[in-house]
Motif scaffolding. Structure first.
Motif, mmCIF file in Angstrom:
data_model
loop_
_atom_site.group_PDB
_atom_site.id
_atom_site.type_symbol
_atom_site.label_atom_id
_atom_site.label_comp_id
_atom_site.label_asym_id
_atom_site.label_seq_id
_atom_site.Cartn_x
_atom_site.Cartn_y
_atom_site.Cartn_z
ATOM 1 N N ARG B 30 60.907 45.168 -7.901
ATOM 2 C CA ARG B 30 61.014 45.569 -6.489
ATOM 3 C C ARG B 30 60.424 46.965 -6.281
ATOM 4 N NH1 ARG B 30 66.199 43.509 -6.744
ATOM 5 N NH2 ARG B 30 67.121 45.584 -6.771
ATOM 6 N N GLU B 31 60.783 47.878 -7.183
ATOM 7 C CA GLU B 31 60.366 49.273 -7.027
ATOM 8 C C GLU B 31 58.889 49.486 -7.408
ATOM 9 O OE1 GLU B 31 62.155 51.719 -5.833
ATOM 10 O OE2 GLU B 31 64.088 50.676 -5.681
ATOM 11 N N ALA B 32 58.383 48.624 -8.301
ATOM 12 C CA ALA B 32 57.027 48.835 -8.822
ATOM 13 C C ALA B 32 55.986 48.760 -7.719
ATOM 14 C CB ALA B 32 56.728 47.795 -9.900
ATOM 15 N N PRO B 35 55.880 52.264 -2.599
ATOM 16 C CA PRO B 35 55.522 53.670 -2.742
ATOM 17 C C PRO B 35 56.762 54.554 -2.677
ATOM 18 C CG PRO B 35 54.790 52.814 -0.628
ATOM 19 C CD PRO B 35 55.412 51.679 -1.371
ATOM 20 N N PRO B 36 56.692 55.740 -3.157
ATOM 21 C CA PRO B 36 55.481 56.409 -3.688
ATOM 22 C C PRO B 36 55.174 56.005 -5.122
ATOM 23 C CG PRO B 36 57.349 57.903 -3.775
ATOM 24 C CD PRO B 36 57.873 56.656 -3.141
ATOM 25 N N ASN B 139 61.923 54.963 -9.587
ATOM 26 C CA ASN B 139 60.479 54.890 -9.461
ATOM 27 C C ASN B 139 59.797 55.885 -10.392
ATOM 28 O OD1 ASN B 139 58.165 53.864 -8.393
ATOM 29 N ND2 ASN B 139 58.821 54.087 -6.268
ATOM 30 N N TYR B 140 60.362 57.057 -10.427
ATOM 31 C CA TYR B 140 59.731 58.130 -11.191
ATOM 32 C C TYR B 140 59.953 57.942 -12.697
ATOM 33 C CZ TYR B 140 58.322 62.822 -12.574
ATOM 34 O OH TYR B 140 57.686 63.894 -13.162
#
Lengths: 331, 260
Positions: B30-32, B35-36, B139-140
């Protein structure tokens, strides 16, 4: 922790090198399977493909030229195999080529060997079918081997019987093996044979030496053997000798008859030879003739000195003298 | 009774972890794509996981190639099949040994590293701080690492495969008097896409599993320094196990597609 420029460069190098290696590996594998080069297709129908699979190599005269693309069962006895061959081989493979299912070594994977046909042939085209040859299968070999084994068993049995008979000493060979006296005799015979052979060899050597000393090139025998004209002449001489021999034989027979007649006292000569009284009379007559001739010589001498005939004899002497002088003048 | 209870607890823990890992991987997907995109962090992780692991993979691959050839030689010589060495070693390395050994090395080095790093961040509440400051820590931290391992591992596998083949070729060159050209010709003659493609595809999955497990163990690390150690340790164990599981699945699926 920030990423420096050199780290980016190293990362870029790593990614590019890895990707290139990945592509190179894929290319090398694909190139070996004719994926990246143009190909053409040929087919062949087999009765048995012996475990051949799609992707197996196809070889032409031992060189890998393509891969097996499809194997389709056409009916209960024929299997159609489609092969993808590199297009650069198109001009080399002829229509009379023969496809054969083989294996890459004793334990290797299966492959198709395409063998060049005998004599000239038309170049093959895309989609052509070439004839096939089904090799002897393992099952056939095992069947043959089974028959061979059975024969070998029978042979072994016979051999065993023969060996037993030999060990018992029955038969000629058995006696030969077991009889010590016979063995001694045989040994002596062989020894004598060896001596005879040596002597024969020496005799042959001497004969060779003798023949070597003959001057065969100059001999009549060589002339007789090598000159056909001489042979003809000799044949003529032989024929004439034969004829002369017969004539001599006749003459001898006649002479024998004549001599026989003479010995029997037949004819004048026979009488002369055999009658002794007549010989005495002839000897007496000859004696009288001899004395008569002496007296005749005396009468002739007297006649030359007679005045009536003396002129005639002088005339004869003068003529002889003239002839002698004429001869001397002519010289 | 305690024994049975212990087994029950372990089963429950296993199922919970499986569920959490599935949820974690779902969150990753989902997050991949949302963005960002932390591209710089992704590149940094690529460098950390690709370049920094390269030497280890090369050394290990080279030794594996040497040892495999040296160990197999006597048996092949006994059968008179010495010439089959390149084929056997080539297929073994490309199809199985190269990807699995590289994945296990990376599981030991990368999964433990990620587990320890994210565990420390969790223990020191850096991840909580990122959430509070409005930065998406998943995400990071997770997406970048998992994507980096997923993309770097196949490249490491390629390097590992080639260096292992080179090591094997060296043995054949010195002990079997086989030229390098003949060796590599035989290797590529024996290999097919049926060997190469499944091995490459499963390398992506190995990388994904290693990154995912490392991140999962670190992201959900328990408080305290012991928790960090446990996270690093369990990340290696779980990643290694999952590598073998994925390998089994990959072989099973490729067997269906390629009829190996």
């Amino acid at each position: 922790m920030a990423t420096t420029t050199s780290q980016y460069v190293r990362l870029g190098f790593f990614v590019i090198a890895g990707s290139l290696l990945l592509l190179a590996m894929a290319y090398l594998i694909g190139n070996d399977q004719n994926i990246f080069r143009p190909t053409f297709r040929i087919t062949s129908v087999f009765k048995n493909v012996n475990g051949l699979q799609e992707g197996n190599n196809v070889r032409y005269s031992g060189i890998n030229v393509g891969t097996v693309e499809a194997i389709v069962m056409e009916n209960d006895t024929s299997i159609r195999v489609t092969m993808a061959i590199g297009e650069d081989m198109l001009r080399h493979i002829k229509g009379n080529a023969i496809a054969m299912v083989g294996s890459d070594g004793l334990v290797g994977s299966m492959l198709i060997n395409i063998l060049p046909g005998e004599g000239p042939g038309q170049p093959i085209r895309d989609g052509d079918e070439i004839s096939s040859f089904s090799r002897i299968t393992t099952q056939d070999m095992l069947t043959t081997l089974n028959v061979t084994n059975e024969n070998a068993a029978l042979l072994t049995e016979d051999l065993l019987e023969v060996t037993r008979a030999l060990r018992k000493g029955s038969g000629v060979l058995g006696k030969l093996l077991n009889d010590s006296l016979l063995a001694g005799d045989l040994k002596e015979s062989f020894h004598n044979l060896k001596i005879s052979t040596d002597q024969s060899r020496q005799a042959v050597t001497r004969l060779n030496h003798m023949i070597g000393q003959w001057r065969l090139e100059e001999s009549a025998l060589t002339l007789l053997m090598d000159d056909p004209a001489f042979a003809d002449q000799l044949r003529g001489v032989a024929a004439r000798l034969d004829s002369s021999g017969r004539e001599i034989n006749d003459l001898t027979q006649r002479l024998n008859g004549l001599v026989g007649g003479l010995q029997d006292g037949e004819g004048t000569l026979g009488l002369l030879l055999r009658d002794t009284a007549m010989a005495a009379e002839i000897r007496h007559g000859l004696k009288h003739l001899d004395s008569g001739l002496v007296k005749f010589d005396q009468n002739m001498e007297a006649l030359q000195h007679n005045f009536l005939t003396r002129g005639y004899f002088r005339k004869l002497e003068r003529e002889r003298e003239r002839e002698r002088r004429a001869e001397e003048k002519n010289r | 009774m305690d024994y049975l209870e212990n087994i029950w607890v372990r089963i429950i823990t296993f199922l919970r972890e499986t569920g959490e890992l599935a949820e974690f991987s779902g969150r990753f997907f989902r997050e991949a794509f949302r963005p960002p995109f932390e591209f710089r962090e992704f590149l940094r992780q690529c460098y950390q996981m690709g370049n920094r692991s390269l030497m280890l993979v090369l050394i290990t691959g080279f030794i594996i190639g040497l040892v495999l050839t040296l160990q197999s030689r006597p048996t092949l010589i006994e059968f008179g099949a010495e010439s089959w060495m390149p084929n056997m070693v080539g297929i073994s390395i490309v199809r199985e040994i190269g990807p699995v050994i590289t994945a296990l090395i990376c599981a030991g080095r990368i999964a433990s590293g990620i587990g320890a790093e994210l565990g420390s961040m969790r223990v020191t509440e850096q991840i909580d701080a990122m959430e509070v400051s409005g930065t998406n820590p998943f995400n990071y931290l997770v997406v970048t690492r998992v994507m980096a391992t997923t993309l770097m591992l196949p490249l490491l596998v390629i390097f590992g495969d080639l260096i292992a083949l080179y090591g094997s070729a060296l043995v054949e060159y010195f002990k079997g008097a086989m030229s390098f050209r003949l060796y590599f010709n035989s290797v590529f003659d024996a290999l097919s896409f049926g060997d190469f493609i499944p091995a490459t595809v499963k390398s992506f999955f190995f990388g994904f599993v290693i990154g995912l497990v490392g991140c999962y163990k670190g992201y959900y690390c328990k408080k305290g320094t012991a928790g960090v150690g446990k996270a690093a340790n369990s990340a290696v164990v779980m990643a290694s196990l999952l590598v073998f599981f994925v390998d089994f699945m990959a072989v099973f699926i490729s067997d269906i597609f390629y009829e190996l």
